[in-house]
Write a protein that holds these residues in place. Structure first.
Motif, PDB file in Angstrom:
ATOM      1  N   LYS A  81      74.653  47.350  31.796  1.00 22.29           N
ATOM      2  CA  LYS A  81      74.493  46.591  30.550  1.00 22.29           C
ATOM      3  C   LYS A  81      73.148  46.886  29.903  1.00 22.29           C
ATOM      4  N   VAL A  82      72.106  46.986  30.723  1.00 18.31           N
ATOM      5  CA  VAL A  82      70.777  47.306  30.204  1.00 18.31           C
ATOM      6  C   VAL A  82      70.758  48.702  29.589  1.00 18.31           C
ATOM      7  N   ASP A  83      71.398  49.657  30.258  1.00 20.73           N
ATOM      8  CA  ASP A  83      71.433  51.028  29.750  1.00 20.73           C
ATOM      9  C   ASP A  83      72.132  51.111  28.401  1.00 20.73           C
ATOM     10  N   ALA A  84      73.172  50.277  28.213  1.00 19.88           N
ATOM     11  CA  ALA A  84      73.960  50.340  26.983  1.00 19.88           C
ATOM     12  C   ALA A  84      73.343  49.534  25.848  1.00 19.88           C
ATOM     13  N   SER A  85      72.292  48.751  26.131  1.00 18.68           N
ATOM     14  CA  SER A  85      71.702  47.886  25.111  1.00 18.68           C
ATOM     15  C   SER A  85      70.890  48.701  24.107  1.00 18.68           C
ATOM     16  N   GLN A  97      74.449  43.875  45.130  1.00 20.02           N
ATOM     17  CA  GLN A  97      74.543  45.259  44.671  1.00 20.02           C
ATOM     18  C   GLN A  97      75.548  45.387  43.531  1.00 20.02           C
ATOM     19  N   LYS A  98      76.685  44.721  43.671  1.00 18.00           N
ATOM     20  CA  LYS A  98      77.706  44.768  42.625  1.00 18.00           C
ATOM     21  C   LYS A  98      77.191  44.155  41.327  1.00 18.00           C
ATOM     22  N   ILE A  99      76.500  43.013  41.444  1.00 13.47           N
ATOM     23  CA  ILE A  99      75.954  42.352  40.252  1.00 13.47           C
ATOM     24  C   ILE A  99      74.895  43.234  39.597  1.00 13.47           C
ATOM     25  N   ALA A 100      74.038  43.851  40.425  1.00 17.18           N
ATOM     26  CA  ALA A 100      72.954  44.673  39.883  1.00 17.18           C
ATOM     27  C   ALA A 100      73.496  45.896  39.161  1.00 17.18           C
ATOM     28  N   GLU A 101      74.506  46.547  39.735  1.00 16.95           N
ATOM     29  CA  GLU A 101      75.081  47.718  39.078  1.00 16.95           C
ATOM     30  C   GLU A 101      75.632  47.358  37.707  1.00 16.95           C
ATOM     31  N   LYS A 102      76.298  46.209  37.631  1.00 15.68           N
ATOM     32  CA  LYS A 102      76.833  45.748  36.341  1.00 15.68           C
ATOM     33  C   LYS A 102      75.698  45.425  35.369  1.00 15.68           C
ATOM     34  N   LYS A 154      73.979  37.956  21.227  1.00 11.60           N
ATOM     35  CA  LYS A 154      75.038  38.689  21.912  1.00 11.60           C
ATOM     36  C   LYS A 154      74.444  39.809  22.776  1.00 11.60           C
ATOM     37  N   GLY A 155      74.966  39.924  24.003  1.00 10.28           N
ATOM     38  CA  GLY A 155      74.535  40.978  24.903  1.00 10.28           C
ATOM     39  C   GLY A 155      73.216  40.729  25.584  1.00 10.28           C
ATOM     40  N   LEU A 156      72.602  39.550  25.383  1.00  6.32           N
ATOM     41  CA  LEU A 156      71.308  39.239  25.991  1.00  6.32           C
ATOM     42  C   LEU A 156      71.412  37.936  26.772  1.00  6.32           C
ATOM     43  N   SER A 157      70.716  37.856  27.869  1.00  9.46           N
ATOM     44  CA  SER A 157      70.771  36.664  28.714  1.00  9.46           C
ATOM     45  C   SER A 157      69.423  36.456  29.383  1.00  9.46           C
ATOM     46  N   THR A 158      69.339  35.396  30.186  1.00 11.03           N
ATOM     47  CA  THR A 158      68.096  35.117  30.906  1.00 11.03           C
ATOM     48  C   THR A 158      67.767  36.230  31.894  1.00 11.03           C
ATOM     49  N   THR A 159      68.794  36.843  32.473  1.00 14.71           N
ATOM     50  CA  THR A 159      68.540  37.901  33.463  1.00 14.71           C
ATOM     51  C   THR A 159      67.777  39.060  32.841  1.00 14.71           C
ATOM     52  N   GLU A 160      68.184  39.488  31.641  1.00 10.63           N
ATOM     53  CA  GLU A 160      67.498  40.601  30.982  1.00 10.63           C
ATOM     54  C   GLU A 160      66.047  40.245  30.655  1.00 10.63           C
ATOM     55  N   GLN A 161      65.800  39.007  30.206  1.00 10.65           N
ATOM     56  CA  GLN A 161      64.428  38.616  29.885  1.00 10.65           C
ATOM     57  C   GLN A 161      63.572  38.528  31.148  1.00 10.65           C
ATOM     58  N   LEU A 162      64.131  37.971  32.215  1.00 13.48           N
ATOM     59  CA  LEU A 162      63.394  37.904  33.474  1.00 13.48           C
ATOM     60  C   LEU A 162      63.134  39.297  34.033  1.00 13.48           C
ATOM     61  N   LEU A 163      64.130  40.172  33.906  1.00 18.51           N
ATOM     62  CA  LEU A 163      63.956  41.544  34.377  1.00 18.51           C
ATOM     63  C   LEU A 163      62.848  42.240  33.598  1.00 18.51           C
ATOM     64  N   ALA A 200      63.230  46.002  23.107  1.00 21.70           N
ATOM     65  CA  ALA A 200      62.466  45.369  24.184  1.00 21.70           C
ATOM     66  C   ALA A 200      63.067  45.702  25.541  1.00 21.70           C
ATOM     67  N   ILE A 201      64.391  45.787  25.618  1.00 20.31           N
ATOM     68  CA  ILE A 201      65.049  46.154  26.871  1.00 20.31           C
ATOM     69  C   ILE A 201      64.853  47.633  27.168  1.00 20.31           C
TER      70      ILE A 201
END
Length: 454
Positions: A400-404, A391-396, A89-98, A408-409
């Motif tokens: 999400k990253v800040d709230a995790s 930009q809209k996707i990145a802000e969201k 929950k709360g984790l996806s491919t985007t966070e791992q790639l980032l 590791a994030i």
């Protein structure tokens, strides 16, 4: 659909699932899967490996699995390693790639290189050692009643193969977690939770997609540290009966220099050569993180998908403008924007390629002549540019990253650069560069009347 059943039936199903949990016994009639083979395009039709097995399970079985999964996650979620992002929950491919790309970019900023190996596990879910999984559940101190229930769920399972309307005779499954199930992915995460870790390397996991990285200023030292981790990984793979696709393992050396170190990496006595590009979690990575090849792949995918949808969005389509635009937003634009926070700061020339692709597609959908400006078409459709959409996707994503609370994030170097970018917003004479630069270019949308005729 089950929620529309009569209350009396729902009460009986609830009683049945409560008995399953209380007695730690999974019904045998729910442990038979119907496997439908799906042909892989371009493969040899006579080879069994050319078909992808799709497992169909009982709807009631999946309902019971969902309830069991909630209880199993409550016992094990905080005990899983933070580097595993798959099916959590709360984790996806985007966070791992980032996480991966930002560590590489941080190395570039310090004049360091990063050596990485990408491991391909053969039939990961199908070959999980069940007794080993039960042992690891004991090590994680999962309650005994839950372990007995998982053991009952995984053992003595059967499957039949359906071709057309014909079913094969039942066959017993000797190993592996259940494909197509709710419990299977979490059980796999538990099975590889003790994967070997080294102090000088970093590991990135998304289910069975595994990458190992080492960052440093000296090429030879980076390769040696990577070799040490691979040597320990070999022992772990042999111990837990996990097979590797040796031919599909790849290595990448991320550097600004042209010369690469010698290929000294080995896994099971087979050398892994350096690659010029590698695909990880749907993103094509090159050694300098320019993402030029990835954007070229996006362009090809978008053109292919647009050609398939041409009867629905083209000039002969009978759909309304709103429905044609909805098809673009739901089926074509996601091909462009997947994991855009990772590569959204690519060179301007690459981003202009994506803008042109959107403009051509939107002009086709709106059926506008050549002399109408692209900006007027977008404004009348209230459609943002690709840069604004990113930009809209990145802000969201960064909120999400800040709230995790995943450690590791929290250790992603991008967070420090983000603070610098936000600081630059307060002092515009020193504009930011890099990953967060495109977040700071807001462009207001103004409506025109170019599409009044529609």
């Amino acid at each position: 659909m089950l929620k529309h059943l009569p209350k009396r039936t729902i009460v009986r199903i609830t009683y049945l699932i409560n008995c399953i949990i209380k007695l730690s016994h999974f019904p045998k009639s729910w442990k038979t899967a119907v496997v439908v083979p799906i042909y892989k395009a371009g493969k040899d039709a006579q080879s069994p490996d050319s078909y992808r097995p799709i497992s169909l399970l009982s709807a009631l079985s999946k309902l019971a699995e969902s309830i069991i999964l909630n209880r199993l996650e409550a016992e094990t979620e905080d005990k899983l390693i933070p580097f595993q992002f798959g099916f959590r929950k709360g984790l996806s491919t985007t966070e791992q790639l980032l996480r991966m790309t930002e560590h590489i970019r941080e190395g570039f900023s310090n004049y360091f290189d990063t050596a990485a190996v990408f491991i391909d596990i053969a039939k990961a879910f199908d070959r999980v050692w069940i007794d080993g999984l039960i042992y690891k559940m004991h090590k994680l101190k999962v309650p005994r009643q839950m372990i007995l229930l998982i053991q009952s769920y995984l053992k003595n399972r059967e499957f039949v193969v359906r071709v057309g309307n014909e079913l094969s005779t039942p066959r017993t499954t000797e190993a592996g977690v259940v494909q197509g199930s709710r419990l299977g992915p979490h059980c796999f995460n538990i099975f590889i939770n003790d994967i070997c870790q080294m102090p000088d390397t970093q590991i990135c996991l998304f289910a069975d997609d595994t990458a190992i990285m080492c960052t440093g200023p000296v090429k030879r030292v980076n390769v040696e540290k990577l070799n040490s981790h691979l040597a320990e990984l070999e022992k772990w793979l042999i111990k837990w009966k996990i097979k590797i696709n040796k031919d599909k393992c790849q290595a990448m050396y991320f550097t600004k220099a042209r010369k690469l170190p010698p290929p000294q990496k080995k896994l099971f006595r087979r050398a892994i050569p350096w690659c010029s590009e590698v695909n990880y979690l749907g993103i094509t990575l090159d050694k300098q993180l320019t993402f030029k090849k990835h954007i070229s792949n996006i362009k090809a995918k978008l053109k292919t998908s647009r050609a398939i949808l041409m009867p629905l969005i083209g000039k002969n389509s009978k759909l309304s403008l709103g429905n044609r635009l909805l098809l673009y937003k739901s089926m074509l634009r996601p091909l462009i924007s997947y994991a855009s926070p990772v590569w959204g700061a690519a060179a301007k020339v690459h981003m202009q390629t994506l803008e042109r692709l959107q403009n051509l597609t939107v002009r086709l959908i709106a059926r506008q002549p050549w002399y109408i400006r692209n900006s007027n078409i977008r404004k009348d459709l209230c459609l943002p540019t690709i840069q604004e959409h990113f930009q809209k996707i990145a802000e969201k994503a960064f909120r999400k990253v800040d709230a995790s609370d995943n450690t590791a994030i929290q250790n992603i170097p991008a967070q420090q650069r983000k603070m610098k970018a936000l600081e630059a917003m307060r002092f515009p004479h020193n504009p930011p560069t890099g990953l967060f630069s495109f977040l700071l270019r807001p462009q207001p949308c103004q409506r025109t009347d170019a599409l009044v005729a529609l």
